[in-house]
Design a protein around this motif. Structure first.
Motif, mmCIF file in Angstrom:
data_model
loop_
_atom_site.group_PDB
_atom_site.id
_atom_site.type_symbol
_atom_site.label_atom_id
_atom_site.label_comp_id
_atom_site.label_asym_id
_atom_site.label_seq_id
_atom_site.Cartn_x
_atom_site.Cartn_y
_atom_site.Cartn_z
ATOM 1 N N SER A 13 1.007 -1.225 0.186
ATOM 2 C CA SER A 13 -0.037 -0.076 -0.027
ATOM 3 C C SER A 13 0.966 1.344 0.109
ATOM 4 C CB SER A 13 -0.917 -0.064 1.128
ATOM 5 O OG SER A 13 -1.854 -1.131 1.153
ATOM 6 N N THR A 14 1.809 1.162 0.716
ATOM 7 C CA THR A 14 2.998 2.401 0.818
ATOM 8 C C THR A 14 3.640 2.528 -0.249
ATOM 9 O OG1 THR A 14 2.890 2.072 3.322
ATOM 10 C CG2 THR A 14 4.822 3.584 2.164
ATOM 11 N N LEU A 15 3.962 1.395 -0.965
ATOM 12 C CA LEU A 15 4.656 1.490 -2.314
ATOM 13 C C LEU A 15 3.856 2.163 -3.403
ATOM 14 C CD1 LEU A 15 7.250 0.801 -3.809
ATOM 15 C CD2 LEU A 15 6.122 -1.685 -4.194
ATOM 16 N N VAL A 16 2.647 1.675 -3.516
ATOM 17 C CA VAL A 16 1.853 2.274 -4.649
ATOM 18 C C VAL A 16 1.536 3.578 -4.391
ATOM 19 C CG1 VAL A 16 0.859 -0.167 -5.153
ATOM 20 C CG2 VAL A 16 -0.462 1.356 -3.544
ATOM 21 N N ILE A 170 -9.229 5.779 -0.631
ATOM 22 C CA ILE A 170 -9.314 5.394 -2.118
ATOM 23 C C ILE A 170 -8.794 4.112 -2.489
ATOM 24 C CG2 ILE A 170 -9.389 6.017 -4.491
ATOM 25 C CD1 ILE A 170 -9.338 8.909 -3.705
ATOM 26 N N TYR A 171 -7.765 3.801 -2.113
ATOM 27 C CA TYR A 171 -7.133 2.604 -2.336
ATOM 28 C C TYR A 171 -7.724 1.445 -1.612
ATOM 29 C CZ TYR A 171 -3.412 -1.052 -2.301
ATOM 30 O OH TYR A 171 -2.706 -1.997 -2.738
ATOM 31 N N LYS A 172 -8.542 1.595 -0.795
ATOM 32 C CA LYS A 172 -9.138 0.881 0.220
ATOM 33 C C LYS A 172 -10.658 0.647 -0.416
ATOM 34 C CE LYS A 172 -6.391 0.885 4.037
ATOM 35 N NZ LYS A 172 -6.330 1.262 5.737
ATOM 36 N N ILE A 218 -7.280 5.387 -8.158
ATOM 37 C CA ILE A 218 -6.523 6.609 -7.505
ATOM 38 C C ILE A 218 -6.115 7.853 -8.678
ATOM 39 C CG2 ILE A 218 -4.309 7.382 -6.405
ATOM 40 C CD1 ILE A 218 -4.464 5.036 -4.408
ATOM 41 N N GLN A 219 -5.728 7.134 -9.709
ATOM 42 C CA GLN A 219 -5.154 8.059 -10.768
ATOM 43 C C GLN A 219 -6.216 8.610 -11.195
ATOM 44 O OE1 GLN A 219 -2.187 8.538 -11.932
ATOM 45 N NE2 GLN A 219 -2.258 9.046 -14.309
ATOM 46 N N ILE A 220 -7.371 8.131 -11.769
ATOM 47 C CA ILE A 220 -8.646 8.712 -12.172
ATOM 48 C C ILE A 220 -9.163 9.730 -11.218
ATOM 49 C CG2 ILE A 220 -10.835 8.396 -12.759
ATOM 50 C CD1 ILE A 220 -10.118 5.505 -13.850
ATOM 51 N N SER A 221 -9.259 9.330 -9.692
ATOM 52 C CA SER A 221 -9.673 10.553 -8.960
ATOM 53 C C SER A 221 -8.609 11.630 -8.759
ATOM 54 C CB SER A 221 -9.632 9.595 -7.583
ATOM 55 O OG SER A 221 -10.510 8.361 -7.603
ATOM 56 N N ARG A 222 -7.433 11.535 -8.816
ATOM 57 C CA ARG A 222 -6.694 12.484 -8.626
ATOM 58 C C ARG A 222 -6.715 13.635 -10.134
ATOM 59 N NH1 ARG A 222 -0.639 10.695 -8.524
ATOM 60 N NH2 ARG A 222 -0.315 12.946 -7.763
#
Length: 316
Positions: A13-16, A170-172, A218-222
């Motif tokens: 999770s931290t890495l991504v 969001i990752y979760k 996450i990419q789309i949300s950003r």
């Protein structure tokens, strides 16, 4: 065994999150090589290419054309100093006091209240302290001049990115019910699939594709957040300029896609693309490349760095 799995999941999770915060802006979008026009040298550092006209244009013409756009998106490679120099020059030549809104990927929603504390009288180091700037993720020497220039000229400054706690949420698989994320669900499935593959490839295929879906979300949300920051309550006579990683500025899948859902007004995308010396030869761009941006500005490469090597080492 369960504890080990939880530790591994926490590490991934931290890495991504690290990857999405930095790596994608350091890997340039693919520019396909064709030889449709053997008489025109298109790939030279300093050349500005208009994908609409199919010709190289001067910096003055670029400025004149950009002034007609409501939204301007500039896509950089985060660790290329040439890009930061060009961005500062662009901002200084385009900014128009309070009629200009500067949106930065390098600022997130947790810093919005800090932005309200800034004044044109603040010195560079004061600005950095007020913003609680994360110098490790975003070197202040690269982005401080942009913020200082915007502040001195009286521009509006807005945060485009998401904070780390929100990224983890969001990752979760929990997208907040906020206005800035309304365009996320409207992204077509074909584009979502393309973004998923893009995220997988840009992270060197070092993390299993099955774990990429939250990262693609996450990419789309950003992208949605940055588009919202550019458009939300923008005065009728104002222009909004975004500075972000090249992947976010792409017309086919990034912030422009969300802007189209929010506004019918004109937007222009400029990608700063570094090239190798051996690429400086007679070659054009394919039709696929022309979908990426309205303008492509070729720049020298800053340094040769194997991002994939370090990423694969961290994922093992």
């Amino acid at each position: 065994m369960v504890i080990k799995q939880r530790i591994l999941q926490s590490f991934l999770s931290t890495l991504v999150i690290f990857c999405l915060l930095f790596i994608q802006g350091c890997i340039k979008p693919a520019i396909h090589q064709v030889t449709s026009d053997p008489h025109q040298k298109l790939r030279q550092p300093g050349m500005i290419y208009s994908t609409q006209s199919g010709l190289s244009i001067s910096y003055t013409k670029l400025l004149n054309e950009l002034t007609t756009s409501r939204f301007i998106l500039v896509g950089e490679k985060h660790d290329n100093p040439h890009h930061h120099q060009l961005e500062l020059m662009l901002l200084q030549d385009l900014q128009n006091k309070s009629h200009t809104r500067v949106v930065l990927e390098m600022l997130d929603e947790q810093q919005t209240s800090n932005l309200d504390e800034l004044t044109p009288r603040n010195k560079t180091e004061e600005i950095k302290d007020i913003l609680n700037w994360n110098d490790r993720s975003w070197p202040w020497d690269d982005y401080g001049p942009l913020i200082s220039s915007a502040l001195a000229n009286g521009n509006q400054i807005a945060a485009g990115n998401l904070s780390k706690p929100l990224l983890m949420q969001i990752y979760k698989h929990s997208l907040p019910e906020e206005a800035r994320f309304e365009t996320v669900k409207a992204v077509p499935e074909t584009i979502q699939a393309a973004i998923l593959q893009q995220v997988y490839d840009s992270h060197c295929q070092a993390i299993p594709l099955t774990q990429m879906e939250p990262m693609a979300q996450i990419q789309i949300s950003r992208d949605a957040s940055m588009a919202f920051a550019m458009n939300h309550q923008l005065p009728a006579n104002a222009q909004s300029i975004l500075f972000a990683g090249a992947f976010h500025a792409r017309k086919d899948s990034g912030v422009p896609l969300h802007l189209k859902m929010l506004s019918e007004e004109k937007s222009s995308t400029l990608l700063l693309i570094e090239i190798e010396e051996e690429e400086t030869q007679d070659r054009g761009l394919s039709e696929e490349d022309k979908k990426l941006a309205d303008y492509i500005w070729f720049t020298p490469r800053s340094e040769k760095k194997d991002y994939c090597a370090s990423l694969r080492q961290q994922s093992h």
